[in-house]
Design a protein around this motif. Structure first.
Motif, PDB file in Angstrom:
ATOM      1  N   SER A 137       0.730  -1.198   0.192  1.00 26.65           N
ATOM      2  CA  SER A 137       0.530  -0.247   0.113  1.00 26.65           C
ATOM      3  C   SER A 137       0.671   1.150  -0.328  1.00 26.65           C
ATOM      4  CB  SER A 137      -0.980  -0.462   0.810  1.00 26.65           C
ATOM      5  OG  SER A 137      -0.056  -0.044   2.686  1.00 26.65           O
ATOM      6  N   VAL A 138       0.046   2.409  -0.401  1.00 26.67           N
ATOM      7  CA  VAL A 138       0.735   3.758  -0.256  1.00 26.67           C
ATOM      8  C   VAL A 138       1.062   4.116   1.231  1.00 26.67           C
ATOM      9  CG1 VAL A 138       1.642   5.864  -1.888  1.00 26.67           C
ATOM     10  CG2 VAL A 138       1.650   3.655  -2.871  1.00 26.67           C
ATOM     11  N   VAL A 139       1.079   5.086   1.792  1.00 26.83           N
ATOM     12  CA  VAL A 139       0.941   5.952   3.358  1.00 26.83           C
ATOM     13  C   VAL A 139       2.095   7.054   2.615  1.00 26.83           C
ATOM     14  CG1 VAL A 139       1.139   6.047   5.739  1.00 26.83           C
ATOM     15  CG2 VAL A 139       0.681   3.787   4.382  1.00 26.83           C
ATOM     16  N   THR A 140       1.178   8.695   2.983  1.00 30.06           N
ATOM     17  CA  THR A 140       1.959   9.014   2.892  1.00 30.06           C
ATOM     18  C   THR A 140       2.169   9.950   4.685  1.00 30.06           C
ATOM     19  OG1 THR A 140      -0.610  11.340   3.302  1.00 30.06           O
ATOM     20  CG2 THR A 140       1.105  10.098   0.946  1.00 30.06           C
ATOM     21  N   TYR A 141       2.961  10.858   5.011  1.00 24.39           N
ATOM     22  CA  TYR A 141       3.440  11.054   6.636  1.00 24.39           C
ATOM     23  C   TYR A 141       3.605  13.047   6.380  1.00 24.39           C
ATOM     24  CZ  TYR A 141       7.732   9.096   5.617  1.00 24.39           C
ATOM     25  OH  TYR A 141       8.830   8.893   5.049  1.00 24.39           O
ATOM     26  N   ILE A 142       4.007  13.215   7.551  1.00 23.89           N
ATOM     27  CA  ILE A 142       5.196  13.841   7.218  1.00 23.89           C
ATOM     28  C   ILE A 142       5.839  13.826   8.866  1.00 23.89           C
ATOM     29  CG2 ILE A 142       3.549  16.047   6.188  1.00 23.89           C
ATOM     30  CD1 ILE A 142       3.329  17.378   9.146  1.00 23.89           C
TER      31      ILE A 142
END
Length: 337
Positions: A137-142
């Motif tokens: 899966s693809v997960v974005t974060y900062i």
């Protein structure tokens, strides 16, 4: 050897050759179906000013292993009780500078359609070539500029705050060199993710400490990127500008002659060859028009010719071949002077 000045480059030729570095025949992935998941972890994390045990538990239920990776590895919060982890996450979320980074991220990434499309296409190619492997899966974060891209067994994590664009003042304030943060923009997200997946599956730490082996490793990486994103511009794959790419094409024979004349191919002293395989604004010892990490481009040409000669060899065959000298000899690589 003779290096051609950038002034002598023909712009018409440069445009014509912009994406002429073709690798394998493009795979038809139109009938490849994957369960593509793209989730915005940072939106869930910052959804409320209050972050207690229940919200942390909800994050773990939704994001599984990635939540622990984010907490323990990306933010370096030591494993503890959920109450302590929630408390430290709350401090991160409420930090004034972190909230400013979140504001900038929200502004730059109001929509992510192009990123989702690019990642979906990459993962279709990934599944086509490695059907036995699970599609992440693809997960974005900062993360307040800790990590650009991370990989786990089940996810590709993209740190959006590392792709806000070169005009963001934070990068210069952090002391990051201009030639590096010039590539901290959203068009580099997909190539960075592809590169991270390659490095995760093909650990550079086990590659022989020898110039030729390191050069072929970099060439495999660029070949892999070409396979996984055949429509992607070569500038994004390499990180070179269009003029730097053209300089490499114009001077291919001279670059190779430099390596041969200086007896670099089988050199095992990183202090003597690392400048040719490491990032930089240019490559020391070459004209200013030359890009950094110039050996990566040469390695790419060698790998391309090797795969052309092998004919029926698959991408897996290439990645499994660890003998760099065999790849060079089989390729018959001899650029024109």
């Amino acid at each position: 050897m003779r290096f051609i000045s950038g002034v002598a480059m023909c712009l018409v030729v440069m445009v014509a050759c912009f994406s002429c570095n073709q690798g394998p025949k493009d795979a038809d992935v139109s009938d490849v179906h994957i369960n593509f998941q793209f989730n915005r972890f940072e939106k869930d994390l910052f959804a409320s000013d209050s972050l207690g045990v229940k919200r942390l538990h909800d994050l773990k239920l939704k994001y599984g292993q990635f939540t622990d990776v984010f907490v323990h590895n990306i933010l370096s919060i030591h494993p503890a009780s959920e109450a302590e982890e929630a408390f430290n996450l709350q401090k991160f979320v409420n930090d004034a500078e972190v909230r400013d980074i979140k504001r900038l991220t929200d502004s730059v990434f109001q929509e992510t359609a192009s990123i989702e499309s690019g990642m979906n296409d990459f993962l279709k190619h990934y599944h086509f070539y490695f059907p036995q492997k699970p599609v992440p899966s693809v997960v974005t974060y900062i993360s307040a500029f800790n990590y650009a891209v991370i990989t786990t067994d089940s996810a590709i994590g993209i740190g959006l705050d590392m792709f806000l664009g070169p005009n963001i003042s934070y990068y210069a304030r952090l002391g990051i060199p201009l030639y590096i943060f010039n590539k901290f923009s959203k068009e580099y997200i997909v190539p960075s993710a592809i590169k991270a997946c390659f490095q995760s599956d093909n650990d550079q730490a086990v590659v022989k400490s020898e110039f030729l082996s390191q050069m072929i490793y970099q060439g495999k990486l660029l070949y892999y990127m070409n396979v996984m994103a055949p429509e992607m511009q070569d500038t994004l794959k390499t990180g070179y500008t269009a003029s730097q790419l053209q300089w490499c094409r114009e001077n291919e024979g001279s670059i190779w002659a430099f390596f041969i004349e200086n007896k670099l191919l089988f050199n095992t002293d990183p202090s003597q060859y690392s400048k040719f395989v490491s990032e930089g604004p240019t490559t020391n010892g070459f004209p200013k028009e030359a890009p950094g990490k110039i050996a990566a481009w040469v390695g790419w040409q060698i790998v391309n010719e090797y795969m052309d000669k092998k004919g029926s060899a698959t991408l897996t065959d290439l990645l499994n071949e660890k003998d760099a000298q065999k790849i060079l000899e089989t390729s018959g690589y001899k650029p024109k002077k």
